[in-house]
Design an enzyme around this catalytic site. Structure first.
Site, mmCIF file in Angstrom:
data_model
loop_
_atom_site.group_PDB
_atom_site.id
_atom_site.type_symbol
_atom_site.label_atom_id
_atom_site.label_comp_id
_atom_site.label_asym_id
_atom_site.label_seq_id
_atom_site.Cartn_x
_atom_site.Cartn_y
_atom_site.Cartn_z
ATOM 1 N N CYS A 68 0.941 -1.084 -0.025
ATOM 2 C CA CYS A 68 0.200 0.052 0.012
ATOM 3 C C CYS A 68 0.692 1.283 0.117
ATOM 4 O O CYS A 68 1.552 1.721 0.953
ATOM 5 C CB CYS A 68 -0.917 -0.094 1.330
ATOM 6 S SG CYS A 68 -1.750 1.576 1.909
ATOM 7 N N CYS A 102 0.170 4.002 2.617
ATOM 8 C CA CYS A 102 0.699 3.472 3.911
ATOM 9 C C CYS A 102 2.132 3.717 4.244
ATOM 10 O O CYS A 102 2.537 3.971 5.270
ATOM 11 C CB CYS A 102 0.389 1.781 4.064
ATOM 12 S SG CYS A 102 -1.218 1.235 3.959
#
Length: 114
Positions: free
Chosen positions: A39, A42
């Site tokens: 991600c 993230c």
């Protein structure tokens, strides 16, 4: 419990349960960062959280990889990454979905002051 000023990564359900139990007993604000290695957002928010953890000794950040601990992510109804769940004494008090740096910083400041 890890040293102050760190993001604590939970790699097993046992370590999650142990850290969560310690966090529940603490009077500190706990932020659970549900993340994934693939991600992008993230990865962008990780250094922000690490920095906040260093600056704020009354903050505990637990990091959970949703692929590693799928059952934990399901238990918390995590559907998007990153999802940050804010807890006080084990109770959910707030939530941020997405790498919203300003919102995350504001919520941490608000809830750690309370």
């Amino acid at each position: 419990m890890a040293e102050e000023g760190q993001v604590i990564s939970c790699h097993t359900v046992d370590s999650w349960n142990q850290q969560f139990q310690l966090a529940k007993e603490s009077k500190k604000l706990v932020v659970v960062d549900f993340t994934a290695s693939w991600c992008g957002p993230c990865r962008l928010i990780a250094p922000v959280l690490a920095d906040l953890a260093k600056k704020m000794p009354n903050l505990i950040i637990l990091k959970v990889d949703v692929d590693e601990l799928e059952t934990v992510a399901k238990d918390w109804s995590v559907e998007a990454m990153p999802t940050l769940i804010y807890l006080k004494e084990g109770q959910v008090i707030d939530k941020t979905v997405g790498a919203k740096k300003d919102e995350i910083e504001q919520k941490i400041a608000l809830h750690s002051a309370a």
